[in-house]
Enzyme design. Structure first.
Site, short mmCIF file in Angstrom:
data_model
loop_
_atom_site.label_atom_id
_atom_site.label_comp_id
_atom_site.label_asym_id
_atom_site.label_seq_id
_atom_site.Cartn_x
_atom_site.Cartn_y
_atom_site.Cartn_z
CB CYS B 60 -0.94 0.00 1.20
SG CYS B 60 -0.25 -0.74 2.66
CG ASP B 62 0.61 2.23 4.44
OD1 ASP B 62 -0.12 1.45 5.06
OD2 ASP B 62 0.20 3.06 3.61
CB CYS B 87 -4.71 3.07 5.75
SG CYS B 87 -4.04 1.63 6.58
CB CYS B 130 -1.90 -1.92 9.49
SG CYS B 130 -2.57 -1.36 7.93
#
Lengths: 409, 164
Positions: B60, B62, B87, B130
């Site tokens: 993603c 990140d 996110c 995450c």
């Protein structure tokens, strides 16, 4: 009230009993030519079919007994028992007819499920189960008898000889519901002499669609015409009908491009619009359900192809996927240089408040993205997939940063 | 009665599906961490008592930076801060990680698992990576601190040898 009820009951019982008797009789008289190996009753997975037949037979006997009992009680003028006995045979018969209907539906669903499983799993090991189920259904006295007869002979002849064709099996739920009248009109079918009729050939092709992989050109399911024009066979050139989705045609073939990362002068948008003019679901609004479904799937696939190929990052990932390389996306990376760089860029984006500085950052990031995509192209040409994956990761980070900038602007 | 039995036999009775309609959206803890961010900031990277963990998730895009300040005599983490670009779940995971890490010893901190963080925040399966990122960030920070200490130790030994 009771007299009227009696008449209704009589009629109902008469109809139902004839139905059930006919069924029972047909079971007994019509025996499929058993090869000695297959049981007459194939038990479908997950349920016992034999008890259904047994209940049918016993239910019909008990029904006859109850009918007799009902008549007797009527004569004896016992109102209380009369109503009780009045209700139960009706219910028994309902069960009977429902049983037979269920059994037929069950077998039909069984066949359909087996077809679908074979198509999805692309293996032919369930073929014998399918054959026996179809044979079973062939002897059902259903309105779809013509279809079942042809389907069973198809299964016997075609699939048995070309097991590879099963890998591209394209069967639609609707095909099982074509009534025999339409089938007769379409093919003038008299018994089993149906191989010479072109409409039947269409059905043949539909049931076991052979693909280019088996050495012949794909044929239209509607008119039987072969694919003439160069390019992917998504819609027939002769009759214009939309073809079922062929997963072996990849996105590059749909747009007539080579499998490369660079697509200069691809004119993606023009080709995309051309395809949609042929495949869009709005154009098949008045056609059959089957064709509507094909149109929906094909146009969705073309939209996917257009979106994947128009974005460089997605194109890169798709290219690797075609080569069979999947980047493991769940692992975390700890490359300090890349991450520190990204951190700085993102922080700069956070802090920058005017569009001028944002634009500056944007051009910088775009340059870096270009560099990454060049390195991906190089790596891909050399088939150096590790470096290609690393390049994709960098591209993704830069892409994300560009998204953030665009959001802020 | 017979009809009921018939229905049962045919399996046509209604199935009362007690499907709990799960609310879709971020859990309130995640929203809380997002609205009231705690421990956001950064320490000086060159400070010898600070360990920096910098990790990223390529899927993603990140990036997560987690810094810990360690008390040298006791080996306990006295302060922690984070900076995450990603996110809401990633931000919340790193925030939770900084909260849990404070006041613990370094060995203890290595045993924090991503599943605990995920459970605390009720992360959906698609966001489990995450919490994995947060666990990796903690480990990276500790590793960085150890590396710094070792380098310092070597440098001290070298200077002592020089002096002598």
């Amino acid at each position: 009230m009771t007299y009227v009820g009696g008449v209704r009951l009589y009629l109902g019982l008469w109809v139902m009993s004839s139905n059930s008797c006919a069924m029972v009789v047909s079971k007994g008289l019509v025996n499929p030519p058993s090869t000695g190996r297959e049981p007459y009753f194939v038990s479908p997975p997950g349920a016992a079919a034999r008890p259904l037949l047994a209940v049918d037979g016993y239910a019909s006997c008990s029904f006859i007994f109850l009918l007799f009992l009902h008549r007797l009680l009527f004569f004896l003028r016992c109102p209380f028992f009369f109503s009780f006995v009045f209700e139960s045979p009706c219910k028994m018969l309902n069960m009977l007819s429902v049983f037979s209907v269920l059994r037929r539906q069950f077998l039909e669903n069984n066949c359909l499920n087996v077809f679908l499983i074979m198509r999805r799993s692309k293996n032919c090991s369930l073929f014998s189960l399918l054959r026996t189920s179809l044979k079973e259904l062939v002897y059902e006295n259903t309105a779809k008898r013509g279809l079942w007869l042809s389907a069973s002979s198809l299964v016997d002849e075609d699939l048995h000889l070309h097991p590879r064709i099963l890998s591209n099996f394209c069967i639609n739920t609707r095909s099982f519901s074509i009534p025999v009248k339409r089938f007769d009109r379409a093919s003038n079918c008299r018994g089993l002499g149906h191989h010479e009729f072109p409409e039947f050939r269409g059905l043949n092709r539909f049931l076991c669609s052979s693909e280019a992989g088996s050495g012949e050109l794909p044929r239209c399911w509607n008119c039987g015409g072969a694919a003439v024009s160069p390019g992917p066979f998504l819609a027939c050139g002769l009759c214009g009908s939309v073809q079922p989705v062929d997963q072996s045609i990849d996105f590059f073939q749909i747009f007539g491009l080579e499998r490369k990362y660079e697509i200069k002068d691809g004119n993606l948008e023009g080709k995309y619009k051309d395809w949609q003019k042929k495949l869009h679901p709005d154009l098949v609004h008045s056609k059959s359900e089957k064709e509507k479904m094909f149109a929906a799937e094909q146009s969705a696939r073309v939209i996917d192809a257009y979106q994947t190929l128009s974005k460089p990052l997605l194109r890169a990932i798709y290219l690797l996927k075609l080569e069979g390389v999947h980047a493991d996306e769940e692992k975390t990376i700890t490359d300090p240089d890349l991450l520190a760089e990204m951190m700085d860029i993102r922080e700069a984006v956070e802090e920058a408040n005017d569009s001028h500085s944002l634009n500056q950052i944007q051009t910088q990031v775009e340059e870096k993205f270009e560099k990454c995509s060049r390195s991906f192209e190089q790596a891909f040409k050399m088939h150096d997939f590790d470096n290609a994956i690393a390049a994709i990761e960098r591209m993704r980070y830069h892409d994300r940063a560009l998204e953030e900038i665009t959001k802020k602007l | 009665m017979l009809s009921f039995a018939g229905k049962r036999l045919l399996g046509l009775g209604h199935r009362v599906s007690a499907a709990a309609v799960a609310g879709r959206g971020y859990h309130e803890r995640v929203v809380d961490h997002y609205d009231n961010p705690r421990n956001v900031g950064s320490f000086d990277k060159n400070d010898p008592s600070v360990g920096t963990g910098l990790v990223g998730a390529p899927a993603c895009g990140d990036v997560m930076k987690l810094q810990i300040r360690v008390d040298e005599e006791s080996g306990k983490i006295v302060d922690a801060c984070f900076k995450t670009f990603g996110c809401g779940s990633a931000i919340a995971s790193s925030s939770v990680a900084t909260e849990w890490v404070k006041g613990k010893k370094m060995e203890e901190v290595l045993s924090i698992k991503n599943t605990e963080i995920a459970k605390h925040l009720s992360l959906p399966p698609v966001k489990l990576h995450c919490s994995m990122l947060a666990e990796d960030a903690i480990k990276a920070a500790v590793k960085d601190y150890e590396a710094k200490k070792a380098k310092e130790g070597n440098a001290d030994a070298a200077t002592q040898v020089e002096k002598a």
